[in-house]
Design a protein around this motif. Structure first.
Motif, mmCIF file in Angstrom:
data_model
loop_
_atom_site.group_PDB
_atom_site.id
_atom_site.type_symbol
_atom_site.label_atom_id
_atom_site.label_comp_id
_atom_site.label_asym_id
_atom_site.label_seq_id
_atom_site.Cartn_x
_atom_site.Cartn_y
_atom_site.Cartn_z
ATOM 1 N N GLY A 88 0.836 -1.195 0.000
ATOM 2 C CA GLY A 88 0.000 0.000 0.000
ATOM 3 C C GLY A 88 0.872 1.246 0.000
ATOM 4 N N ASP A 89 0.689 2.096 1.004
ATOM 5 C CA ASP A 89 1.461 3.341 1.089
ATOM 6 C C ASP A 89 2.626 3.208 2.058
ATOM 7 O OD1 ASP A 89 1.926 6.083 0.437
ATOM 8 O OD2 ASP A 89 1.019 6.681 2.350
ATOM 9 N N ARG A 90 2.957 1.979 2.448
ATOM 10 C CA ARG A 90 4.009 1.789 3.437
ATOM 11 C C ARG A 90 5.223 1.086 2.830
ATOM 12 N NH1 ARG A 90 0.798 -0.158 8.950
ATOM 13 N NH2 ARG A 90 -0.363 1.810 9.275
ATOM 14 N N LEU A 91 6.392 1.670 3.063
ATOM 15 C CA LEU A 91 7.664 1.061 2.701
ATOM 16 C C LEU A 91 8.282 0.509 3.982
ATOM 17 C CD1 LEU A 91 10.186 0.457 0.994
ATOM 18 C CD2 LEU A 91 10.850 2.861 1.279
ATOM 19 N N TYR A 92 8.379 -0.837 4.049
ATOM 20 C CA TYR A 92 8.858 -1.499 5.254
ATOM 21 C C TYR A 92 10.355 -1.754 5.191
ATOM 22 C CZ TYR A 92 4.057 -2.459 6.769
ATOM 23 O OH TYR A 92 2.758 -2.338 7.188
ATOM 24 N N GLY A 93 10.979 -1.803 6.374
ATOM 25 C CA GLY A 93 12.373 -2.196 6.465
ATOM 26 C C GLY A 93 13.104 -1.433 7.543
ATOM 27 N N ARG A 94 14.169 -2.067 8.063
ATOM 28 C CA ARG A 94 14.971 -1.386 9.071
ATOM 29 C C ARG A 94 15.662 -0.177 8.440
ATOM 30 N NH1 ARG A 94 13.863 -0.885 13.197
ATOM 31 N NH2 ARG A 94 14.555 -2.566 14.573
ATOM 32 N N GLY A 95 15.438 0.971 9.065
ATOM 33 C CA GLY A 95 15.973 2.219 8.551
ATOM 34 C C GLY A 95 15.026 2.960 7.633
ATOM 35 N N SER A 96 13.849 2.421 7.384
ATOM 36 C CA SER A 96 12.930 3.105 6.463
ATOM 37 C C SER A 96 12.567 4.493 6.986
ATOM 38 C CB SER A 96 11.665 2.262 6.234
ATOM 39 O OG SER A 96 11.098 1.857 7.466
ATOM 40 N N SER A 97 12.183 4.582 8.255
ATOM 41 C CA SER A 97 11.902 5.891 8.838
ATOM 42 C C SER A 97 13.151 6.523 9.434
ATOM 43 C CB SER A 97 10.808 5.778 9.911
ATOM 44 O OG SER A 97 9.513 5.957 9.346
ATOM 45 N N ASP A 98 13.996 5.701 10.047
ATOM 46 C CA ASP A 98 15.170 6.222 10.762
ATOM 47 C C ASP A 98 16.449 5.659 10.161
ATOM 48 O OD1 ASP A 98 16.778 7.434 12.632
ATOM 49 O OD2 ASP A 98 16.317 6.019 14.234
ATOM 50 N N MET A 99 17.084 6.282 9.127
ATOM 51 C CA MET A 99 16.497 7.384 8.416
ATOM 52 C C MET A 99 16.876 7.357 6.939
ATOM 53 S SD MET A 99 18.888 10.642 9.555
ATOM 54 C CE MET A 99 18.218 11.584 8.212
ATOM 55 N N LYS A 100 16.816 6.162 6.337
ATOM 56 C CA LYS A 100 17.237 6.046 4.951
ATOM 57 C C LYS A 100 16.276 6.725 3.991
ATOM 58 C CE LYS A 100 20.280 2.130 5.665
ATOM 59 N NZ LYS A 100 20.549 0.688 5.457
ATOM 60 N N ALA A 101 14.996 6.820 4.350
ATOM 61 C CA ALA A 101 14.076 7.588 3.521
ATOM 62 C C ALA A 101 14.455 9.064 3.534
ATOM 63 C CB ALA A 101 12.635 7.406 4.011
ATOM 64 N N GLY A 102 14.868 9.573 4.703
ATOM 65 C CA GLY A 102 15.298 10.961 4.786
ATOM 66 C C GLY A 102 16.550 11.223 3.980
ATOM 67 N N VAL A 103 17.509 10.293 4.028
ATOM 68 C CA VAL A 103 18.727 10.431 3.225
ATOM 69 C C VAL A 103 18.389 10.426 1.739
ATOM 70 C CG1 VAL A 103 20.874 9.276 2.570
ATOM 71 C CG2 VAL A 103 20.248 9.468 4.985
#
Length: 362
Positions: A88-103
């Motif tokens: 759906g609208d979620r990208l799962y994985g270690r670091g997804s929020s903290d913080m590889k999406a931000g990078v």
């Protein structure tokens, strides 16, 4: 799919739990070099490489994020932690929020900024290692003079794309008591270090940091995190230690705070410093804050500070005391959890916000 989302997936697939950041930095360095950035790498330890990428002339806007992630924990994951699965609208994985999406959002926005027509501001991307364990990579970069004085500092830690004006500082200490060992059946011949420490833990619990509550960051706090001592049940322990987590507010003097705590503990304990990171606070009327809000980021609101610390504690002074804002696509409550995720639409949104804010800054 949005290029920042694809880049985030690429980074999540690389396991950088507590190290191995070189594998993350490599493709980012190549990508930024191809975009016209001058890239310098920084090896904190073997396999642990961060980078600084500079584009343009004059004082830059500094964009920063970290490449390491925390361990997975003992609970089983429903979504494989390094598969970068989208549901759906979620990208799962270690670091997804903290913080590889931000990078990924920072890198994509920086590339777009370089490609755009019209006025542009100079940029410096600082991508670090070891942030989760006390900002070691940022400390090393600053020590080697790799970080430039800048106009502003943007940290892409998870805020759900809301602007946060700073965060508390962290002073982590270890208090150690010493005694004399003896056989457990003859305790009168020894000096029990754990008994000493037990008395002092009560002192720590009631310790007053001695500063008023900050109107936005809240109070300065103290917490005992771990206790250790002794080597076996039938010996009088000659060594015991407790770790202490002090969270501080803007302009609080860590040296003075440590002196106050040492005085409260008296001569029975010695204090050692584990982590020393000052608080960060930026005026809500700062131009970077306004640029981000006008570009679509959420306004600071009633809770305008992060509960966690960031590399900004090290980087902001190195950037010449640059005004610092935390704003990233990750979900704050997803940091460090099992089945961590970031919403796809926030990653795309973050790129648009950063790009528009940099254009306004230029």
């Amino acid at each position: 799919m949005n290029e920042a989302v694809e880049l985030a997936r690429e980074l999540i697939r690389i396991d950088s739990v507590g190290g191995g950041e070189a594998a993350v930095a490599g493709p980012l360095a190549r990508r930024l070099s191809e975009a016209g950035f001058a890239v310098r790498t920084h090896e904190y330890a073997p396999g642990r490489t961060g980078l600084v990428a500079r584009w343009g002339t004059g004082e830059p806007v500094t964009l920063t994020g970290h490449l390491d992630t925390v361990p997975l924990g003992g609970q089983a994951w429903r979504h494989e932690p390094h598969a970068a699965e989208i549901d759906g609208d979620r990208l799962y994985g270690r670091g997804s929020s903290d913080m590889k999406a931000g990078v990924a959002a920072l890198v994509t926005a920086a590339e777009r900024h370089v490609r755009r027509t019209g006025p542009k501001v100079a940029l410096e991307l600082v991508l670090t290692v070891g942030e989760e364990t006390g900002c070691e990579g940022a400390i090393g970069m600053v020590a080697e003079g790799l970080v430039s004085r800048s106009r502003a500092l943007l940290v892409a830690e998870p805020t759900a794309n809301r602007v946060l004006l700073g965060h508390k500082g962290a002073l982590w200490l270890e208090a150690t008591t010493r005694g004399t060992t003896a056989h457990g059946s003859m305790p009168h011949l020894g000096d029990n270090a754990i008994y000493k420490l037990a008395r002092l833990i009560g002192v720590i619990e009631k310790f007053d940091p001695g500063v008023p509550e900050h109107p936005w960051l809240g109070p300065s706090t103290v917490n005992v995190g771990t206790v250790r001592g002794g080597i076996n049940v039938n010996s009088v322990p000659d060594l015991a230690a407790v770790t202490i987590d002090l969270r501080t507010v803007a302009d609080q003097d860590h040296g003075r705070l440590r002196e106050r705590l040492q005085a409260a503990l008296g001569g029975e304990a010695t204090l050692g410093v584990l982590v020393d990171l000052p608080a960060i606070w930026t005026d809500p009327d700062d131009p970077l804050v306004r640029a981000l809000v006008e570009a679509g980021a959420g306004a600071p609101g009633d809770r305008p500070a992060a509960s966690y610390f960031t590399d900004a504690s090290i980087l902001a002074p190195a950037c010449g005391g640059a005004p610092t804002v935390v704003c990233g696509p990750g979900e704050p409550e997803q940091a460090h959890v099992t089945d961590e995720y970031c919403t796809v639409h926030r990653i795309e949104e973050a790129v648009e916000i950063y790009t528009a804010a940099l254009a306004r800054f230029a």
